[in-house]
Design an enzyme around this catalytic site. Sequence first.
Site, PDB file in Angstrom:
ATOM      1  N   GLU A 214       0.870  -1.179   0.000  1.00 31.58           N
ATOM      2  CA  GLU A 214       0.000   0.000   0.000  1.00 31.58           C
ATOM      3  C   GLU A 214       0.905   1.226   0.000  1.00 31.58           C
ATOM      4  O   GLU A 214       1.569   1.530   0.984  1.00 31.58           O
ATOM      5  CB  GLU A 214      -0.904  -0.035   1.236  1.00 31.58           C
ATOM      6  CG  GLU A 214      -1.962   1.027   1.249  1.00 31.58           C
ATOM      7  CD  GLU A 214      -2.969   0.920   0.101  1.00 31.58           C
ATOM      8  OE1 GLU A 214      -3.602   1.945  -0.195  1.00 31.58           O
ATOM      9  OE2 GLU A 214      -3.123  -0.161  -0.518  1.00 31.58           O
TER      10      GLU A 214
ATOM     11  N   GLU B 135      -0.932   9.401  -6.755  1.00 31.95           N
ATOM     12  CA  GLU B 135       0.231   8.509  -6.753  1.00 31.95           C
ATOM     13  C   GLU B 135       0.471   7.883  -8.128  1.00 31.95           C
ATOM     14  O   GLU B 135       1.614   7.561  -8.460  1.00 31.95           O
ATOM     15  CB  GLU B 135       0.066   7.436  -5.665  1.00 31.95           C
ATOM     16  CG  GLU B 135       0.259   8.019  -4.266  1.00 31.95           C
ATOM     17  CD  GLU B 135      -0.582   7.370  -3.178  1.00 31.95           C
ATOM     18  OE1 GLU B 135      -0.743   8.009  -2.130  1.00 31.95           O
ATOM     19  OE2 GLU B 135      -1.092   6.251  -3.376  1.00 31.95           O
TER      20      GLU B 135
ATOM     21  N   ASP C 162      -7.095   2.883   2.894  1.00 24.25           N
ATOM     22  CA  ASP C 162      -6.467   1.647   3.404  1.00 24.25           C
ATOM     23  C   ASP C 162      -7.520   0.560   3.619  1.00 24.25           C
ATOM     24  O   ASP C 162      -7.264  -0.626   3.397  1.00 24.25           O
ATOM     25  CB  ASP C 162      -5.753   1.921   4.735  1.00 24.25           C
ATOM     26  CG  ASP C 162      -4.734   3.046   4.623  1.00 24.25           C
ATOM     27  OD1 ASP C 162      -4.116   3.160   3.549  1.00 24.25           O
ATOM     28  OD2 ASP C 162      -4.567   3.814   5.577  1.00 24.25           O
TER      29      ASP C 162
END
Length: 451
Positions: free
Chosen positions: A261, A291, A434
Amino acid sequence: MSVPQDVSIFTAYNANVDAITKLNGETIQKLINEFGEKEIAERIEEYPREIREPIDFVARLIHALRLGKPTAVPLVDESLNSWFDEKFEYELERLGGQAGIIANVLAGLGIKKVIAYTPFLPKRLADLFKEGVLYPTVENGELKLKPIREAYRDEDPLKINRIFEFRKGTKFKFLGESVEVPASGRFIVSARFESISKIETKEELRPFLDDIGKEVDGAIFSGYQGLRLKYSDGKDANYYLRRAKEDIISLKEEDVKVHVELASIQDRKLRKKVITNILPIADSVGIDEAEIAQLLSVLGYRDLADRIFTYNRLEDSILGGMIILDELNFEILQVHTIYYLMYITHRDNPLSEEELMKSLEFGTTLAAARASLGDINRPEDYEIGLKVPFNERSEYVKLRFEEAKTKLRMREYKVVVIPTRLVPNPVLTVGLGDTISAGAFITYVNYLKRH
């Protein structure tokens, strides 16, 4: 879809205490008055990338509030801890850090086994883990999995991140105009002191990683953003990344599926090291759209990265994802954004597109349940997420995906995009990405076991 309870997961490395403050207009105004509008505006122009003194914090906070944009800025001066503790009251302390959050979510879901590892485990941190989470220790030359709350070490350093939650519609005055915060979000002051930035498996545990591998089906690694390029003892990021690679390889030798992650890494050199060292040996990688752009930039696709930063178009994100998958050659890329989730994998992946879709749906439903309730404490909590509607841009997302299919050459890939379930007034926003990743990964691993 039911909760895949027959899965065992190992998580590492980052867990910390999150101290939460809810910001209101009055608190914001007090800060502006104390530090001065002109001084704050000048510091916003300078745009400090880390917090070395209080005005750095205030400037970045006001900038984030005007945009309504979630932001994280590292705190590098340990002595500022006392300034924050005197200035703000914390509404609550809870477990933070990706590995910690994921361990607690999975323990709440009641999966078969959750083993969490963090190199630092002071009591204040250990107490925030759920019952049922295990911690690997070595006793009499053997691996022993202990309840994590009993495995604390008093002498370990404590990492505390401060989370300032802001609400849409909060008003304050700045530079002669009335500002209304355009969206809810959070401003995170993340502790980045050297004492807590050694991301590693401690020496005595390393020979037992293969034993941990025999206990689990999957491993979720995170926390690399906490590394430094150089340490005062002469070690550097390369040293810790070599060890991190060895950790992953040890587990993969036991047929453990490894998910990494990723989180935003400010330092370009460190970002490149993490991407080139860690991602190619992972099976699965979880990122958000910012990202994607960071990864593409590191891999040399600057124009596409800029397009994603500027326009945020789904077709660019898909193209970027396919490039990332090919360049780094791992098994599956999982992208989570506010309005959609996406999997990109190669055509030969054993899961069908329907199974991939169900895996993502489990992830967004789990996150919606956690956002609604504030926590996942039992398997039935998952069902609360099923009552949360898909977001208002769902049809637009589907339309954009259909358009992208006509423009991009996707024959060699399986690409699945689904809209997210969005809770209008979430009880909690921290760690939802998450949560999505953890939910999607455990269902992915569960489907692979069936195949």
